[in-house]
Every structure is written in structure tokens, then in C-alpha cells.
Design a protein around this motif. Structure first.
Motif, mmCIF file in Angstrom:
data_model
loop_
_atom_site.group_PDB
_atom_site.id
_atom_site.type_symbol
_atom_site.label_atom_id
_atom_site.label_comp_id
_atom_site.label_asym_id
_atom_site.label_seq_id
_atom_site.Cartn_x
_atom_site.Cartn_y
_atom_site.Cartn_z
ATOM 1 N N GLU A 74 6.541 -10.296 20.752
ATOM 2 C CA GLU A 74 5.569 -10.916 19.852
ATOM 3 C C GLU A 74 4.158 -10.398 20.129
ATOM 4 O O GLU A 74 3.384 -10.125 19.205
ATOM 5 C CB GLU A 74 5.616 -12.436 19.990
ATOM 6 C CG GLU A 74 6.902 -13.064 19.467
ATOM 7 C CD GLU A 74 7.003 -14.538 19.773
ATOM 8 O OE1 GLU A 74 7.678 -15.259 19.015
ATOM 9 O OE2 GLU A 74 6.408 -14.994 20.782
ATOM 10 N N SER A 78 6.643 -1.413 14.316
ATOM 11 C CA SER A 78 6.963 -2.835 14.249
ATOM 12 C C SER A 78 7.846 -3.225 15.426
ATOM 13 O O SER A 78 8.624 -2.415 15.935
ATOM 14 C CB SER A 78 7.687 -3.160 12.933
ATOM 15 O OG SER A 78 6.875 -2.846 11.829
ATOM 16 N N ASN A 112 10.487 -6.334 16.651
ATOM 17 C CA ASN A 112 11.246 -7.542 16.323
ATOM 18 C C ASN A 112 12.319 -7.799 17.376
ATOM 19 O O ASN A 112 12.712 -6.895 18.125
ATOM 20 C CB ASN A 112 11.896 -7.410 14.948
ATOM 21 C CG ASN A 112 10.882 -7.455 13.822
ATOM 22 O OD1 ASN A 112 10.168 -8.454 13.653
ATOM 23 N ND2 ASN A 112 10.785 -6.373 13.054
ATOM 24 N N GLN A 148 12.084 -3.489 9.653
ATOM 25 C CA GLN A 148 10.639 -3.359 9.842
ATOM 26 C C GLN A 148 9.871 -3.450 8.532
ATOM 27 O O GLN A 148 8.655 -3.668 8.531
ATOM 28 C CB GLN A 148 10.302 -2.046 10.573
ATOM 29 C CG GLN A 148 10.477 -0.774 9.755
ATOM 30 C CD GLN A 148 11.877 -0.220 9.821
ATOM 31 O OE1 GLN A 148 12.840 -0.964 9.993
ATOM 32 N NE2 GLN A 148 12.003 1.093 9.703
ATOM 33 N N TYR A 206 9.863 -7.547 8.386
ATOM 34 C CA TYR A 206 9.558 -8.372 9.552
ATOM 35 C C TYR A 206 8.709 -7.602 10.554
ATOM 36 O O TYR A 206 8.863 -6.390 10.712
ATOM 37 C CB TYR A 206 10.847 -8.803 10.274
ATOM 38 C CG TYR A 206 11.827 -9.578 9.427
ATOM 39 C CD1 TYR A 206 11.690 -10.946 9.227
ATOM 40 C CD2 TYR A 206 12.925 -8.936 8.847
ATOM 41 C CE1 TYR A 206 12.593 -11.655 8.465
ATOM 42 C CE2 TYR A 206 13.850 -9.638 8.082
ATOM 43 C CZ TYR A 206 13.668 -11.007 7.893
ATOM 44 O OH TYR A 206 14.575 -11.697 7.142
ATOM 45 N N ASN A 207 7.846 -8.338 11.241
ATOM 46 C CA ASN A 207 7.136 -7.796 12.412
ATOM 47 C C ASN A 207 6.732 -8.964 13.297
ATOM 48 O O ASN A 207 6.182 -9.965 12.819
ATOM 49 C CB ASN A 207 5.889 -7.006 11.996
ATOM 50 C CG ASN A 207 5.249 -6.293 13.186
ATOM 51 O OD1 ASN A 207 5.955 -5.895 14.126
ATOM 52 N ND2 ASN A 207 3.953 -6.123 13.158
ATOM 53 N N LYS A 231 8.820 -10.960 14.795
ATOM 54 C CA LYS A 231 9.690 -12.085 14.500
ATOM 55 C C LYS A 231 10.903 -12.118 15.438
ATOM 56 O O LYS A 231 11.340 -11.101 15.946
ATOM 57 C CB LYS A 231 10.175 -12.019 13.055
ATOM 58 C CG LYS A 231 9.043 -12.079 12.043
ATOM 59 C CD LYS A 231 8.258 -13.382 12.165
ATOM 60 C CE LYS A 231 7.183 -13.506 11.101
ATOM 61 N NZ LYS A 231 6.019 -12.627 11.357
#
Length: 226
Positions: free
Chosen positions: A157, A169, A171, A211, A214-215, A217
Motif C-alpha cells: 500500500e 502499480s 496490488n 493494474q 487497481y493500485n 489495493k
């Protein structure tokens, strides 16, 4: 086709991931301390050598490989993991550190090596566990393992925040019960509803496309927890 690095490829999900990516035509750097199972595949798309994520010399070998063999890295999958299943009172400080050395410090170290080779569309996927998710079911004997999996969630995170302007990114996939050798070590005799191959297929698809949506997450990928 993507250039993909996967750790923990000697068995279970990592082994299946390496085969899936390579069979799909991607270039794979499959890393594990025991490279014999992967080497035995003799797959033209898979590169491998003995790799200990806690050793600086192994990290240097990865760096030299990337400098000489690839023009970049598209996907990094942190799949390697170490588990000790014993009561907290019987777990020595050295054992606790050894788990964190692989599950947390090693993830940070390899990420640091690979980042200069990743572009803005790159994707770093860390395989964690439902045991590391706050509020999820916890089990005795897994203090070192589950707490390390919680630590690596927070690390991912933070890295997503730090690199959100430039990429790549970051995750996390927090897995529930998957039928692997590590699950057997944690829960002897338990039979999971998901196979290593089934989970590997999901992870491959997510690592190639996730990616874009989401990033930073944490996705809980769990149909069952022991």
C-alpha cells in the motif's frame, strides 16, 4: 508478450504460474532456491537459476540478468513464502526473523532491484494470505507467518502511494485456502476447494490486467478459510 518475474517457483502456485505464462508465450524468469523442478521443464520461455531472496548475491544475479537479457520487466509476482507452524512461545527470535526475511524484507529487496527496469504500466503483485488481513480468522501457530503477511500488505500500500505518479502499480492478492504443500504444513489434513493451478490461472490474468483498474489495493481471493 510480457517479461514476467515470479518467485517461489519450485512448487505449488509459483510452479504452475511459470508454466502458464511460458505456455502462453511470455518470457519468464522463474526464481526459487531449488530450481531443479523448473529446469526439468526445459521450456524455451523460462529462465531460471538458484535464487535465495535473502541473499545479496542472488539479488545481484537478477540485476545482471535483467541488464544483459531483457529490455524491461512488465510483471513482478512476489509468490515466495516461508511458513513456520509452532506455538508463539516456542518460536525463537531467529525463526521469526527468518520468516520476515523471506516474506517481507526479501519482497522489499527484490522490488528495489526490479523497479528501475519497470515502466509506468508495470505491475507488482504480492501474494499474501487471508491470515494477514485485519479482522480475518486467525489461527494459533502462525504468529510469524500471518503477521509477516500483514506487514507485506502495508508495504505494498505504501509503495503504491509512493509510485502513484510514475508507476508501476502495486496490488496484493490475499489468498484463502489453496491446495498446496504450504497449506498442508499449516493445516495438516485439510483439503482446500481450490487447486494450485486454478489459483495460478486467476493470478496470471490479474497480473496482466489488474493494474488498469487497481493500485494499492488488497483483493481477498478466498472461497474458503480453514
Amino acid at each position: 508478450m510480457a517479461n514476467v518475474i515470479i518467485t517461489g517457483c519450485s512448487r505449488g502456485i509459483g510452479y504452475e504460474l511459470a508454466k502458464l505464462f511460458a505456455d502462453a508465450g511470455h518470457q519468464v524468469l522463474a526464481l526459487s532456491r531449488n530450481d531443479k523442478p523448473i529446469k526439468a521443464l526445459d521450456h524455451k520461455k523460462i529462465h531460471c537459476f538458484p535464487f535465495d531472496i535473502s541473499k545479496e548475491s542472488s539479488l545481484d544475479t537478477v540485476r545482471h540478468f535483467l541488464e544483459g537479457q531483457w529490455d524491461g520487466v512488465d510483471v513482478l509476482i512476489h509468490n515466495a513464502g516461508m511458513l513456520i507452524n509452532k506455538p508463539f512461545s516456542e518460536t525463537s527470535p531467529d525463526e521469526f526473523i527468518s520468516v520476515y526475511q523471506v516474506n517481507v524484507f526479501g519482497v522489499a529487496a527484490l522490488t528495489r532491484v526490479v523497479l528501475p527496469f519497470m515502466g509506468s504500466d508495470g505491475h507488482v503483485v504480492t501474494i499474501s494470505s487471508m491470515g494477514g488481513v485485519q479482522g480475518s480468522a486467525k489461527f494459533p501457530g502462525l504468529a510469524a507467518y500471518s503477521s509477516s503477511k500483514g506487514a507485506v500488505i502495508t508495504l505494498s500500500e505504501l509503495l503504491a502511494e509512493e509510485y502513484k505518479e510514475s508507476g508501476p502499480s502495486f496490488n496484493v492478492l490475499a489468498l484463502g485456502a489453496v491446495q498446496t504443500e504450504m497449506l498442508e504444513e499449516a493445516f495438516p489434513g485439510y483439503k482446500a476447494p481450490v487447486t494450485a493451478l486454478q489459483m495460478a490461472q486467476y493470478i496470471m490474468d490479474f497480473s496482466l490486467t489488474g493494474q488498469h483498474l487497481y493500485n494499492g489495493k488488497v483483493l481477498q481471493v478466498s472461497s474458503s478459510t480453514p
